[in-house]
Design an enzyme around this catalytic site. Structure first.
Site, short mmCIF file in Angstrom:
data_model
loop_
_atom_site.label_atom_id
_atom_site.label_comp_id
_atom_site.label_asym_id
_atom_site.label_seq_id
_atom_site.Cartn_x
_atom_site.Cartn_y
_atom_site.Cartn_z
N LEU A 45 0.82 -1.22 0.00
CA LEU A 45 0.00 0.00 0.00
C LEU A 45 0.85 1.27 0.00
O LEU A 45 1.90 1.33 0.63
CB LEU A 45 -0.91 0.03 1.24
CG LEU A 45 -1.90 -1.11 1.41
CD1 LEU A 45 -2.89 -0.77 2.53
CD2 LEU A 45 -2.65 -1.44 0.13
N SER B 268 2.60 4.40 -7.34
CA SER B 268 2.42 3.03 -7.80
C SER B 268 3.28 2.12 -6.94
O SER B 268 4.38 2.52 -6.53
CB SER B 268 2.87 2.92 -9.27
OG SER B 268 3.05 1.57 -9.62
N LYS C 190 -5.54 5.50 -11.80
CA LYS C 190 -4.24 5.27 -12.46
C LYS C 190 -4.30 4.07 -13.39
O LYS C 190 -3.76 4.09 -14.47
CB LYS C 190 -3.12 5.10 -11.45
CG LYS C 190 -1.75 5.10 -12.14
CD LYS C 190 -0.62 4.85 -11.22
CE LYS C 190 -0.59 3.45 -10.73
NZ LYS C 190 -0.34 2.44 -11.80
N GLY D 205 -1.71 6.34 -2.59
CA GLY D 205 -2.80 6.18 -3.56
C GLY D 205 -3.87 5.23 -3.02
O GLY D 205 -5.06 5.54 -3.04
N HIS D 206 -3.43 4.06 -2.52
CA HIS D 206 -4.41 3.12 -1.93
C HIS D 206 -5.12 3.76 -0.74
O HIS D 206 -6.33 3.58 -0.54
CB HIS D 206 -3.70 1.87 -1.41
CG HIS D 206 -3.04 1.02 -2.44
ND1 HIS D 206 -1.67 0.92 -2.56
CD2 HIS D 206 -3.56 0.22 -3.40
CE1 HIS D 206 -1.38 0.09 -3.53
NE2 HIS D 206 -2.50 -0.34 -4.07
#
Ligand code: PAF
Length: 287
Positions: A33, A185, A149, A36-37
């Site tokens: 993680l 990412s 994304k 973003g998550h």
């Protein structure tokens, strides 16, 4: 946060939440993680008292040539991060729990899945749609949140829910970027110092395309040439595709409109990165 590893324990935890009258939000992940998550958890938490996070590195979406064993696994840190952002249930199944017996039924997407990532990773999206269908049936969420994304994945997941009538609302959360523009990412951790710097060509390419679109350019070939020129400035960057696509079928367009996407994939050293931007929206200012 409750950590559950079996289907029975997951169903019981979700049933308890339902009995308390809670809405169920769901964030499926493969772990590793990052912010973003965590932004997906925030979005789910803002609407649902119960937020289920799944962590499952799904073998079905890896090609035999992909190194499934090398996928980063940081479960303890993931669970701590998810709890700190308000996830209430972590579902962490083994492969045997998710795929207990011989598997004879899969969810196979239509031709839209054969282009872009699907052309480079045949079978990948069948693996994604199959596991997400199973997870939807296990969790039965009201809301499921995915990231923009992975635009093609997000588009196919919307189509999955629409075409197969899953009773869940899919929400797509905006891309979270580092201060210098790189889209967050799990794969960024593979970038060495030089490749990390070179990878900024991706966000610069999107920013340049976005700027020209906002300045009135509508010809897709011209817009793509602008993006390609930015990518070519970095010798470590090898572009797999850069295209202007419509938002529903992700088909290339000749003339760009507000709401179309510029999407790209490129290899930076040994790492493959994806990024995209919705045309008509200003690109975030890059440091
Ligand atoms: O985006 C991912 O992490 C995965 O593709 C998903 C949606 C969790 C399915 O395994």
């Amino acid at each position: 946060m409750q950590i559950v590893q079996t289907v029975a324990a997951l169903r019981a935890a979700v049933a308890d939440a339902r009995a308390r009258g809670e809405r169920i939000g769901f964030v499926p992940t493969m772990g590793a993680l990052h912010e973003g998550h965590l932004s997906l958890i925030d979005l789910a938490r803002a609407q649902c008292a119960c937020v289920v996070l799944s962590i499952f590195v799904n073998p079905l979406q890896f090609a035999p040539t992909d190194d499934l064993a090398k996928y980063p696994r940081t479960e303890a840190a993931d669970i701590a991060l998810a709890a700190s952002r308000g996830a209430t249930i972590a579902f962490v199944p083994s492969v045997d729990v998710m795929y207990p017996g011989p598997r004879v039924v899969s969810v196979i997407p239509d031709a839209i899945a054969d282009r872009w990532e699907g052309a480079i990773r045949p079978g990948h999206f069948a693996g994604v749609l199959t596991v997400v269908s199973k997870l939807f049936n296990l969790v039965q969420p009201d809301v499921a949140v995915f990231g923009q994304k992975d635009l093609q994945q997000a588009t196919l997941l919307r189509a999955l829910v629409r075409d197969l009538d899953f009773p869940v609302t899919v929400q797509i959360a905006p891309i979270v970027r580092e201060d210098d523009g790189l889209a967050m990412s799990s794969r960024n951790r593979y970038l060495g110092v030089d490749d990390r710097r070179a990878a900024l060509a991706l966000s610069r390419a999107l920013s340049a395309v976005s700027g020209r679109f906002l300045a009135g350019v509508r010809d897709a070939t011209e817009l793509c040439a602008t993006g390609d020129a930015q990518l070519r400035l970095e010798s470590a960057v090898r572009c797999d595709y850069l295209s202007i696509v419509d938002p529903v079928m992700l088909a290339p367009v000749d003339t760009a409109s507000v709401g179309d996407y510029v999407m790209l994939a490129a290899r930076v050293g040994g790492t493959r990165l994806l990024d995209n931007h919705r045309l008509g929206e200003p690109f975030p200012v890059l440091r």
